[in-house]
Design a protein around this motif. Structure first.
Motif, mmCIF file in Angstrom:
data_model
loop_
_atom_site.group_PDB
_atom_site.id
_atom_site.type_symbol
_atom_site.label_atom_id
_atom_site.label_comp_id
_atom_site.label_asym_id
_atom_site.label_seq_id
_atom_site.Cartn_x
_atom_site.Cartn_y
_atom_site.Cartn_z
ATOM 1 N N TRP A 167 0.831 -1.202 0.000
ATOM 2 C CA TRP A 167 0.000 0.000 0.000
ATOM 3 C C TRP A 167 0.870 1.259 0.000
ATOM 4 O O TRP A 167 1.907 1.303 0.664
ATOM 5 C CB TRP A 167 -0.891 0.018 1.240
ATOM 6 C CG TRP A 167 -1.956 -1.032 1.230
ATOM 7 C CD1 TRP A 167 -1.914 -2.261 1.814
ATOM 8 C CD2 TRP A 167 -3.230 -0.942 0.581
ATOM 9 N NE1 TRP A 167 -3.074 -2.942 1.574
ATOM 10 C CE2 TRP A 167 -3.914 -2.161 0.817
ATOM 11 C CE3 TRP A 167 -3.874 0.055 -0.177
ATOM 12 C CZ2 TRP A 167 -5.189 -2.409 0.327
ATOM 13 C CZ3 TRP A 167 -5.150 -0.200 -0.669
ATOM 14 C CH2 TRP A 167 -5.796 -1.411 -0.410
ATOM 15 N N SER A 168 0.432 2.267 -0.715
ATOM 16 C CA SER A 168 1.109 3.565 -0.657
ATOM 17 C C SER A 168 0.788 4.288 0.642
ATOM 18 O O SER A 168 1.517 5.189 1.047
ATOM 19 C CB SER A 168 0.696 4.443 -1.838
ATOM 20 O OG SER A 168 1.174 3.911 -3.053
ATOM 21 N N THR A 169 -0.303 3.912 1.282
ATOM 22 C CA THR A 169 -0.697 4.531 2.539
ATOM 23 C C THR A 169 -0.057 3.816 3.721
ATOM 24 O O THR A 169 0.190 2.611 3.691
ATOM 25 C CB THR A 169 -2.223 4.496 2.696
ATOM 26 O OG1 THR A 169 -2.696 3.171 2.418
ATOM 27 C CG2 THR A 169 -2.890 5.485 1.777
ATOM 28 N N ILE A 170 0.189 4.596 4.784
ATOM 29 C CA ILE A 170 0.811 4.061 5.995
ATOM 30 C C ILE A 170 0.539 5.072 7.111
ATOM 31 O O ILE A 170 0.094 6.192 6.845
ATOM 32 C CB ILE A 170 2.333 3.858 5.775
ATOM 33 C CG1 ILE A 170 2.897 2.777 6.696
ATOM 34 C CG2 ILE A 170 3.088 5.169 5.879
ATOM 35 C CD1 ILE A 170 4.273 2.255 6.262
ATOM 36 N N ASN A 171 0.770 4.680 8.341
ATOM 37 C CA ASN A 171 0.630 5.613 9.453
ATOM 38 C C ASN A 171 2.008 6.071 9.902
ATOM 39 O O ASN A 171 2.775 5.286 10.463
ATOM 40 C CB ASN A 171 -0.122 4.968 10.623
ATOM 41 C CG ASN A 171 -1.625 4.931 10.387
ATOM 42 O OD1 ASN A 171 -2.208 5.900 9.915
ATOM 43 N ND2 ASN A 171 -2.255 3.821 10.707
ATOM 44 N N ARG A 172 2.316 7.323 9.680
ATOM 45 C CA ARG A 172 3.630 7.853 10.064
ATOM 46 C C ARG A 172 3.842 7.773 11.569
ATOM 47 O O ARG A 172 4.976 7.659 12.036
ATOM 48 C CB ARG A 172 3.771 9.309 9.618
ATOM 49 C CG ARG A 172 4.011 9.493 8.122
ATOM 50 C CD ARG A 172 4.462 10.908 7.821
ATOM 51 N NE ARG A 172 5.779 11.166 8.396
ATOM 52 C CZ ARG A 172 6.208 12.370 8.758
ATOM 53 N NH1 ARG A 172 5.413 13.416 8.639
ATOM 54 N NH2 ARG A 172 7.414 12.528 9.259
ATOM 55 N N SER A 173 2.758 7.851 12.324
ATOM 56 C CA SER A 173 2.879 7.811 13.782
ATOM 57 C C SER A 173 3.410 6.476 14.275
ATOM 58 O O SER A 173 3.896 6.372 15.410
ATOM 59 C CB SER A 173 1.520 8.093 14.439
ATOM 60 O OG SER A 173 0.557 7.132 14.024
ATOM 61 N N SER A 174 3.363 5.442 13.413
ATOM 62 C CA SER A 174 3.874 4.112 13.782
ATOM 63 C C SER A 174 5.338 3.943 13.407
ATOM 64 O O SER A 174 5.926 2.896 13.667
ATOM 65 C CB SER A 174 3.051 3.023 13.082
ATOM 66 O OG SER A 174 1.690 3.116 13.420
ATOM 67 N N LEU A 175 5.933 4.961 12.783
ATOM 68 C CA LEU A 175 7.277 4.831 12.224
ATOM 69 C C LEU A 175 8.282 5.697 12.970
ATOM 70 O O LEU A 175 7.940 6.751 13.509
ATOM 71 C CB LEU A 175 7.273 5.232 10.748
ATOM 72 C CG LEU A 175 6.298 4.479 9.840
ATOM 73 C CD1 LEU A 175 6.290 5.106 8.450
ATOM 74 C CD2 LEU A 175 6.664 3.011 9.752
ATOM 75 N N ALA A 176 9.529 5.234 12.987
ATOM 76 C CA ALA A 176 10.628 6.017 13.543
ATOM 77 C C ALA A 176 11.856 5.787 12.684
ATOM 78 O O ALA A 176 12.177 4.652 12.320
ATOM 79 C CB ALA A 176 10.908 5.605 14.986
#
Length: 442
Positions: free
Chosen positions: A193-202
């Motif tokens: 998916w091109s979509t993702i949750n940035r808040s889950s990433l570091a």
């Protein structure tokens, strides 16, 4: 195309120590025009240079350090690799990107949060103000296990980048514009998916690699994935190494571009300052192979019909749109509220269709929608997969198929599916019985 180039090129290293003598950097035949010409001939539209790698050596004359080209014998200390690339790229209409390594093994400020972040911001400002338009700035969290503890002010870095170049794309593990795919093998997840949750990433975290590769259908952020991989075993040029085979590079292409990603292929210049001829040759073979496979769409003369069409035959959303030359803004759309399976069917002539590759593209400007799809040839299933995105390319596991009726069935989607382009292709290089595996170097 990524260009890993610097003192490591001359020390036969991948990660420099930071203690290299700048005098070793002397690419006497450097010709950025050759790099750009190689990119253009390969069909590449963006080149990204390692302006500074982990060793801290700068390929431009930074006024904030003398650990740079100014202390090298190349052009008597008056050289500027970034300038040469920027000028060469502008002349050929190629976009430029830059990588400025956050990890710096040379500078004494590293490990001291405020002084180093100020130093980094100052260098970032130099690169963004002196060399014209920069299309992509590349950040990562790479550093050795025993590296000094350091906090990067990514929020401030990103704000300044956008201040100086508002249209730039910022790449990192967490975007904000383009995300890493989670590996350096050039391979996305089969679901992507091109979509993702940035808040889950570091940035720099190793716990989200699978998530980066698949994305998230419920993600709130649009962060298309980019696959970085080198044409050689290493990222920098080494005399003992050779480029990957054409079959290996095609495998990478199908697993990146063919899975809704951008491919960033590293092609490292050698000690002379040129891309080695064997790499140039491999890229020519690669471009020729892509042209051979995709220049002909065997579906072009097929009769085409669909399960339904929004607005009927005069609505402008008919299935014939998937066979035109616009792969973005013309598309087939089924009726709104049609709750059954959606499908497009291609019918060949009496002689049938022979192909081993199926290409599907969504109207990605209106979002990524398809969750699951199947493909049938004369009623036999040949593909059972998930996402499509901007481009999904299937090499058929059974190899060449021969049939008259090809049906693309959309089993699940977010809203109605919108398909912009469909292709049936023949890949003469695809031999499933001789397929490369990870153990063979992919």
């Amino acid at each position: 195309m990524f260009l890993h180039f610097g003192v490591n090129t001359f020390t036969d290293s991948e990660w420099g120590s930071g203690h290299e003598n700048p005098a070793i950097f002397n690419p006497v035949g450097l010709a950025a025009n050759q790099w750009v010409d190689t990119a253009v001939e390969a069909g590449i539209s963006l080149v990204i240079l390692t302006a500074k790698h982990h060793d801290g050596f700068c390929l431009w004359p930074s006024k904030y350090t003398d650990h740079s080209v100014v202390r090298s014998p190349w052009k008597n200390g008056h050289g500027d690799v970034v300038r040469e690339l920027a000028d060469a790229a502008k002349a050929r209409g190629v976009d430029v990107g830059l990588y400025l390594s956050p990890w710096d093994r040379h500078d004494r400020r590293y490990g001291h949060d405020l002084p180093y972040n100020e130093y980094y911001l100052a260098q970032l400002q130099e690169l963004l103000k002196k060399y014209g338009s920069v299309s992509e700035i590349w950040f990562d969290g790479a550093k050795g296990a025993n590296a000094t503890n350091m906090t990067y002010y990514f929020t401030e870095w990103f704000s300044m980048v956008k201040e100086f170049q508002s249209s730039i794309n910022i790449f990192s593990d967490a975007g904000p514009d383009v995300r890493w795919v989670g590996n350096e093998a050039g391979s996305a997840g089969r679901t992507c998916w091109s979509t993702i949750n940035r808040s889950s990433l570091a940035i720099g975290s190793t716990s989200t690699m699978d998530y980066l590769g698949t994305g998230d259908p419920k993600g709130k952020d649009w962060l298309p994935p980019e696959c970085d991989v080198s044409i050689r075993p290493g990222w920098f040029w080494h005399k003992s190494q050779s480029p990957k085979t054409l079959s290996q590079i095609l495998e990478i292409y199908y697993n990146s571009v063919g899975r809704n990603c951008v491919l960033l292929l590293n092609v490292p210049p050698n000690k002379t300052g040129l891309i080695s001829q064997e790499d140039v040759q491999r890229l020519k073979e690669f471009r020729s192979a892509i042209d051979t496979i995709f220049s002909t769409n065997l579906a072009q003369n097929c009769l085409i019909k669909a399960s339904s069409t929004r607005g009927g035959q005069q609505g402008g959303f008919g299935p014939e749109n998937v066979l035109d030359n616009d792969h973005l803004w013309t598309y087939w759309a089924p009726k709104d509220g049609d709750n059954g399976d959606h499908w497009i069917e291609l019918r060949g002539g009496d002689e049938g269709l022979r192909f081993n590759v199926v290409r599907i593209q969504e109207a990605i400007g209106l979002g990524q929608r398809i969750k699951r799809h199947e493909i049938y040839v004369d009623g036999n299933m040949v593909v059972n997969e998930t996402t499509v995105g901007y481009k999904r390319i299937h090499r058929l596991d059974e190899g060449l198929v021969h049939g008259r009726i090809v049906r693309i069935l959309i089993k699940k989607s977010r809203g109605v599916p919108l398909i912009s382009s469909v292709g049936l292709h023949f890949d003469p290089f695809w031999h499933p019985d001789k397929r490369y595996t990870k153990s063979q170097g992919i």
